[in-house]
Design a protein around this motif. Structure first.
Motif, PDB file in Angstrom:
ATOM      1  N   ARG A 144       0.827  -1.209   0.000  1.00 38.15           N
ATOM      2  CA  ARG A 144       0.000   0.000   0.000  1.00 38.15           C
ATOM      3  C   ARG A 144       0.860   1.257   0.000  1.00 38.15           C
ATOM      4  O   ARG A 144       0.562   2.225  -0.703  1.00 38.15           O
ATOM      5  CB  ARG A 144      -0.931  -0.018   1.231  1.00 38.15           C
ATOM      6  N   THR A 145       1.914   1.211   0.789  1.00 40.87           N
ATOM      7  CA  THR A 145       2.808   2.379   0.831  1.00 40.87           C
ATOM      8  C   THR A 145       3.449   2.626  -0.522  1.00 40.87           C
ATOM      9  O   THR A 145       3.525   3.775  -0.995  1.00 40.87           O
ATOM     10  CB  THR A 145       3.896   2.165   1.900  1.00 40.87           C
ATOM     11  N   PHE A 146       3.894   1.566  -1.144  1.00 41.95           N
ATOM     12  CA  PHE A 146       4.544   1.724  -2.445  1.00 41.95           C
ATOM     13  C   PHE A 146       3.560   2.187  -3.512  1.00 41.95           C
ATOM     14  O   PHE A 146       3.898   2.988  -4.378  1.00 41.95           O
ATOM     15  CB  PHE A 146       5.198   0.408  -2.868  1.00 41.95           C
ATOM     16  N   VAL A 147       2.343   1.664  -3.466  1.00 39.92           N
ATOM     17  CA  VAL A 147       1.350   2.086  -4.455  1.00 39.92           C
ATOM     18  C   VAL A 147       1.065   3.578  -4.324  1.00 39.92           C
ATOM     19  O   VAL A 147       1.046   4.325  -5.320  1.00 39.92           O
ATOM     20  CB  VAL A 147       0.054   1.267  -4.309  1.00 39.92           C
ATOM     21  N   PHE A 148       0.862   4.033  -3.084  1.00 35.49           N
ATOM     22  CA  PHE A 148       0.575   5.453  -2.879  1.00 35.49           C
ATOM     23  C   PHE A 148       1.783   6.328  -3.243  1.00 35.49           C
ATOM     24  O   PHE A 148       1.674   7.260  -4.049  1.00 35.49           O
ATOM     25  CB  PHE A 148       0.170   5.694  -1.422  1.00 35.49           C
ATOM     26  N   ALA A 149       2.935   5.992  -2.623  1.00 36.86           N
ATOM     27  CA  ALA A 149       4.129   6.808  -2.879  1.00 36.86           C
ATOM     28  C   ALA A 149       4.566   6.708  -4.333  1.00 36.86           C
ATOM     29  O   ALA A 149       5.002   7.693  -4.937  1.00 36.86           O
ATOM     30  CB  ALA A 149       5.269   6.364  -1.948  1.00 36.86           C
ATOM     31  N   GLY A 150       4.445   5.498  -4.930  1.00 42.06           N
ATOM     32  CA  GLY A 150       4.844   5.328  -6.329  1.00 42.06           C
ATOM     33  C   GLY A 150       3.968   6.123  -7.273  1.00 42.06           C
ATOM     34  O   GLY A 150       4.451   6.715  -8.244  1.00 42.06           O
ATOM     35  N   THR A 151       2.645   6.137  -6.976  1.00 46.43           N
ATOM     36  CA  THR A 151       1.748   6.905  -7.843  1.00 46.43           C
ATOM     37  C   THR A 151       2.058   8.398  -7.783  1.00 46.43           C
ATOM     38  O   THR A 151       2.148   9.074  -8.813  1.00 46.43           O
ATOM     39  CB  THR A 151       0.285   6.658  -7.433  1.00 46.43           C
ATOM     40  N   VAL A 152       2.240   8.897  -6.561  1.00 43.58           N
ATOM     41  CA  VAL A 152       2.582  10.322  -6.413  1.00 43.58           C
ATOM     42  C   VAL A 152       3.914  10.626  -7.086  1.00 43.58           C
ATOM     43  O   VAL A 152       4.055  11.627  -7.809  1.00 43.58           O
ATOM     44  CB  VAL A 152       2.618  10.697  -4.912  1.00 43.58           C
ATOM     45  N   THR A 153       4.891   9.757  -6.864  1.00 39.85           N
ATOM     46  CA  THR A 153       6.214   9.988  -7.459  1.00 39.85           C
ATOM     47  C   THR A 153       6.157   9.920  -8.974  1.00 39.85           C
ATOM     48  O   THR A 153       6.798  10.716  -9.672  1.00 39.85           O
ATOM     49  CB  THR A 153       7.197   8.937  -6.928  1.00 39.85           C
ATOM     50  N   LEU A 154       5.383   8.968  -9.513  1.00 38.54           N
ATOM     51  CA  LEU A 154       5.284   8.828 -10.964  1.00 38.54           C
ATOM     52  C   LEU A 154       4.630  10.053 -11.597  1.00 38.54           C
ATOM     53  O   LEU A 154       5.104  10.570 -12.624  1.00 38.54           O
ATOM     54  CB  LEU A 154       4.492   7.569 -11.312  1.00 38.54           C
ATOM     55  N   VAL A 155       3.542  10.542 -10.978  1.00 39.74           N
ATOM     56  CA  VAL A 155       2.884  11.741 -11.510  1.00 39.74           C
ATOM     57  C   VAL A 155       3.832  12.934 -11.458  1.00 39.74           C
ATOM     58  O   VAL A 155       3.951  13.701 -12.425  1.00 39.74           O
ATOM     59  CB  VAL A 155       1.591  12.028 -10.730  1.00 39.74           C
ATOM     60  N   ALA A 156       4.526  13.074 -10.314  1.00 39.26           N
ATOM     61  CA  ALA A 156       5.484  14.178 -10.205  1.00 39.26           C
ATOM     62  C   ALA A 156       6.607  14.030 -11.225  1.00 39.26           C
ATOM     63  O   ALA A 156       7.065  15.021 -11.814  1.00 39.26           O
ATOM     64  CB  ALA A 156       6.052  14.228  -8.786  1.00 39.26           C
ATOM     65  N   ALA A 157       7.065  12.796 -11.446  1.00 36.57           N
ATOM     66  CA  ALA A 157       8.144  12.576 -12.408  1.00 36.57           C
ATOM     67  C   ALA A 157       7.705  12.915 -13.823  1.00 36.57           C
ATOM     68  O   ALA A 157       8.469  13.480 -14.609  1.00 36.57           O
ATOM     69  CB  ALA A 157       8.612  11.122 -12.336  1.00 36.57           C
ATOM     70  N   ILE A 158       6.445  12.569 -14.170  1.00 35.09           N
ATOM     71  CA  ILE A 158       5.948  12.899 -15.511  1.00 35.09           C
ATOM     72  C   ILE A 158       5.885  14.408 -15.704  1.00 35.09           C
ATOM     73  O   ILE A 158       6.318  14.951 -16.724  1.00 35.09           O
ATOM     74  CB  ILE A 158       4.566  12.248 -15.727  1.00 35.09           C
ATOM     75  N   VAL A 159       5.340  15.104 -14.692  1.00 32.97           N
ATOM     76  CA  VAL A 159       5.227  16.564 -14.805  1.00 32.97           C
ATOM     77  C   VAL A 159       6.605  17.209 -14.853  1.00 32.97           C
ATOM     78  O   VAL A 159       6.907  18.028 -15.737  1.00 32.97           O
ATOM     79  CB  VAL A 159       4.398  17.117 -13.632  1.00 32.97           C
ATOM     80  N   LEU A 160       7.474  16.851 -13.889  1.00 31.78           N
ATOM     81  CA  LEU A 160       8.810  17.444 -13.858  1.00 31.78           C
ATOM     82  C   LEU A 160       9.630  17.009 -15.066  1.00 31.78           C
ATOM     83  O   LEU A 160      10.425  17.800 -15.604  1.00 31.78           O
ATOM     84  CB  LEU A 160       9.517  17.044 -12.566  1.00 31.78           C
ATOM     85  N   GLY A 161       9.451  15.741 -15.497  1.00 33.55           N
ATOM     86  CA  GLY A 161      10.185  15.279 -16.674  1.00 33.55           C
ATOM     87  C   GLY A 161       9.783  16.027 -17.929  1.00 33.55           C
ATOM     88  O   GLY A 161      10.630  16.385 -18.754  1.00 33.55           O
ATOM     89  N   PHE A 162       8.495  16.302 -18.065  1.00 33.16           N
ATOM     90  CA  PHE A 162       8.048  17.061 -19.235  1.00 33.16           C
ATOM     91  C   PHE A 162       8.571  18.488 -19.180  1.00 33.16           C
ATOM     92  O   PHE A 162       8.988  19.045 -20.202  1.00 33.16           O
ATOM     93  CB  PHE A 162       6.521  17.057 -19.298  1.00 33.16           C
ATOM     94  N   ALA A 163       8.555  19.083 -17.957  1.00 34.63           N
ATOM     95  CA  ALA A 163       9.094  20.438 -17.828  1.00 34.63           C
ATOM     96  C   ALA A 163      10.588  20.457 -18.123  1.00 34.63           C
ATOM     97  O   ALA A 163      11.097  21.353 -18.825  1.00 34.63           O
ATOM     98  CB  ALA A 163       8.819  20.969 -16.418  1.00 34.63           C
ATOM     99  N   PHE A 164      11.312  19.467 -17.599  1.00 30.73           N
ATOM    100  CA  PHE A 164      12.754  19.397 -17.876  1.00 30.73           C
ATOM    101  C   PHE A 164      13.024  19.163 -19.354  1.00 30.73           C
ATOM    102  O   PHE A 164      13.922  19.784 -19.945  1.00 30.73           O
ATOM    103  CB  PHE A 164      13.356  18.264 -17.036  1.00 30.73           C
ATOM    104  N   ALA A 165      12.227  18.274 -19.964  1.00 22.09           N
ATOM    105  CA  ALA A 165      12.411  18.013 -21.388  1.00 22.09           C
ATOM    106  C   ALA A 165      12.099  19.252 -22.221  1.00 22.09           C
ATOM    107  O   ALA A 165      12.760  19.523 -23.225  1.00 22.09           O
ATOM    108  CB  ALA A 165      11.526  16.838 -21.816  1.00 22.09           C
ATOM    109  N   SER A 166      11.075  20.016 -21.800  1.00 22.33           N
ATOM    110  CA  SER A 166      10.743  21.248 -22.531  1.00 22.33           C
ATOM    111  C   SER A 166      11.894  22.237 -22.458  1.00 22.33           C
ATOM    112  O   SER A 166      12.263  22.863 -23.459  1.00 22.33           O
ATOM    113  CB  SER A 166       9.466  21.861 -21.951  1.00 22.33           C
ATOM    114  N   ARG A 167      12.466  22.369 -21.267  1.00 19.41           N
ATOM    115  CA  ARG A 167      13.597  23.298 -21.128  1.00 19.41           C
ATOM    116  C   ARG A 167      14.811  22.802 -21.891  1.00 19.41           C
ATOM    117  O   ARG A 167      15.524  23.582 -22.527  1.00 19.41           O
ATOM    118  CB  ARG A 167      13.949  23.456 -19.651  1.00 19.41           C
ATOM    119  N   LEU A 168      15.039  21.495 -21.848  1.00 20.59           N
ATOM    120  CA  LEU A 168      16.198  20.932 -22.534  1.00 20.59           C
ATOM    121  C   LEU A 168      16.062  21.032 -24.042  1.00 20.59           C
ATOM    122  O   LEU A 168      17.042  21.283 -24.761  1.00 20.59           O
ATOM    123  CB  LEU A 168      16.378  19.469 -22.115  1.00 20.59           C
ATOM    124  N   SER A 169      14.846  20.832 -24.545  1.00 15.28           N
ATOM    125  CA  SER A 169      14.653  20.823 -25.993  1.00 15.28           C
ATOM    126  C   SER A 169      14.393  22.208 -26.573  1.00 15.28           C
ATOM    127  O   SER A 169      14.286  22.337 -27.798  1.00 15.28           O
ATOM    128  CB  SER A 169      13.486  19.893 -26.349  1.00 15.28           C
TER     129      SER A 169
END
Length: 504
Positions: free
Chosen positions: A194-219
């Motif tokens: 349960r902990t991993f599902v909750f923390a993983g979901t939050v981390t994955l959403v944050a990673a997608i948002v931050l990854g897209f922002a980082f990719a936008s800045r990089l590209s």
């Protein structure tokens, strides 16, 4: 589907295939793999740790139970009575308590689980639990569990069992078993999940948002680079990326792209200038020829002298065009790297013979310095062409009796310098780098007929650079011009050969 809908869907798919989306997706996939790996390791590690703790507690309780049994009186009844006394202090087996089982050799079973004890009203240990009543499969599994650790399912729940043998006087007299529900392992693993599902979901959403922002800045510089390339393709060579970010790989790429565009724009400008100058140089003799022919055609009484005059003018202009075309072809060969064919030549005789020929070309005071002895790996005809071009320029910029000096010296063991010096007006410092450009003239007021096409020094530089050398313009000690070039591939002769004396 309408064309508009198809275009919108195509744009959406192109966006998904873009660099930003792919980078964000890649980061997400990597994160998912990392989280899955960490989850599996933690999930299994947690189960193993809880299970090991249960096993350690069971082992401790079994040893304590063993120590409570009598040492000397090992009759089955005595052992049973002592075991029942010990179990009276324990709580009956339930959801939160442990199971205790004593299997006495020749005496039956004693346990805090009533189903495993003898029939009620007959406390003797001689009767087996099977007795007159039917024994359940779960009870049989508990009663017959082997020595050591095992897991038995009771009421569809896992029960962890540990049995040890009780020995007195070197022979086994009983077996003690301690059991505990293993549901704690599942609860611990469920908590981890349960902990991993909750923390993983939050981390994955944050990673997608931050990854897209980082990719936008990089590209962003890459998108600007693509836009600039499209404008350059459309014909606008003045566009630049002008990246101002940190000095990382993208900044290095953007700066290299700008430098490439600078060279490309400069090359196009030089090409346009070259084409314009070449067209003008070819148009001039053609205009002269056309004018002479028109004059001849308008005359009603043409004399042989008129014909000879036109013939001389036409021949002169045709020769001028031939020389210009030959020079342009030579420069084209230089651009293709097919200009020189080096071979070893004896330096002093080569320079002496060339100098003697130069002294016959004009009424000038020709001087030749001392010549080093050795051999030079070079194209003899092309080196002679360079020296003739430089000497011709020196003659054109000096009057009768003017100085034209040729010097040759060794700069190091493998390089030799040739220099042509004169006492003419010299070359202005601001034009010394440009005199080697194609069609460049230092004196724009001079006529093209007397000044040439402006390709002599450009050809000289092409030949020198094809040999791997350098050429530069400067001033002579007499205040005139000095044009010197260096060539590699020199090998000095033995010291006994000496030097060629100076001549004038």
């Amino acid at each position: 589907m309408s064309a508009r809908g198809g275009n919108e869907q195509g744009s959406r798919w192109r966006w998904m295939r873009g660099l930003r989306a792919r980078l964000a997706l890649s980061i997400s996939v990597i994160l998912v793999v990392a989280l899955a790996t960490a989850f599996i390791a933690t999930y299994r590690g947690t189960g193993t740790e809880v299970r090991n703790q249960i096993d350690e507690d069971l082992r401790t309780d079994a040893i304590a139970f063993d120590q409570s049994l009598p040492v000397l009186d090992v009759r089955p009844r005595a052992l049973a009575q002592k075991a029942e006394t010990y179990l009276q202090d324990q709580t009956s087996f339930g959801a939160t308590t442990r199971l205790y089982i004593v299997r006495i050799r020749g005496g039956g079973t004693v346990s805090n689980l009533p189903e495993l004890n003898p029939a009620e009203g007959n406390p003797g240990v001689e009767r087996d639990i099977a007795g007159p009543r039917r024994e359940s499969d779960e009870a049989r599994a508990l009663r017959t569990a082997h020595i050591g650790f095992s897991t038995v399912r009771v009421n569809d729940e896992p029960l962890r069992l540990y049995f040890i043998a009780v020995e007195r006087g070197g022979r086994p007299v009983a077996e003690i078993g301690v059991g505990e529900w293993a549901a704690a392992v599942g609860r611990a693993q469920s908590g981890v999940a349960r902990t991993f599902v909750f923390a993983g979901t939050v981390t994955l959403v944050a990673a997608i948002v931050l990854g897209f922002a980082f990719a936008s800045r990089l590209s962003r510089p890459l998108r600007r680079m693509a836009s600039t390339a499209a404008e350059v393709t459309a014909g606008d060579l003045s566009q630049r990326i002008s990246s101002t970010g940190p000095r990382d790989e993208v900044r290095v790429l953007a700066d290299a792209f700008d430098r490439m565009l600078d060279r490309l724009e400069n090359a196009f400008e030089r090409q346009r200038g070259f084409v314009a100058d070449a067209s003008h140089e070819l148009r001039t003799p053609l205009t002269v020829i056309r004018g002479q022919l028109e004059v001849l055609a308008r005359q009603t009484a043409v004399t042989p002298a008129d014909v000879r005059h036109v013939d001389e003018v036409v021949r002169t202009e045709v020769l001028r065009m031939e020389r210009l075309v030959d020079d342009l072809l030579l420069l084209a060969r230089a651009d293709e790297g097919e200009l020189v064919r080096p071979h070893s030549l004896d330096l002093a005789p080569f320079v002496t013979e060339l100098f003697d020929a130069l002294t016959l070309t004009a009424d000038r005071a020709f001087e030749l310095g001392e010549l080093p002895q050795g051999r030079l790996l070079a194209d003899e005809d092309r080196v002679a062409q360079v020296l003739r071009n430089l000497a011709r320029n020196a003659v054109e910029h000096t009057g009768p009796g003017g100085l034209v000096r040729l010097t040759v010296r060794v700069l190091d063991r493998t390089q030799v310098e040739f220099a042509i010096e004169d006492d003419g007006p010299g070359i202005p410092p601001e034009q010394r780098d440009r005199v080697f450009d194609r069609f460049h003239r230092t004196d724009s007021a001079r006529a093209r007929r007397t000044g040439g096409a402006g390709l002599g020094l450009a050809i000289a530089r092409a030949i020198v650079e094809a040999h791997g050398g350098t050429i530069a313009a400067g001033s002579s000690p007499e205040g005139g011009a000095r044009v010197a070039f260096t060539l590699p591939g020199f090998r000095a002769a033995s010291k006994r050969a000496g030097k060629e004396p100076a001549r004038s």
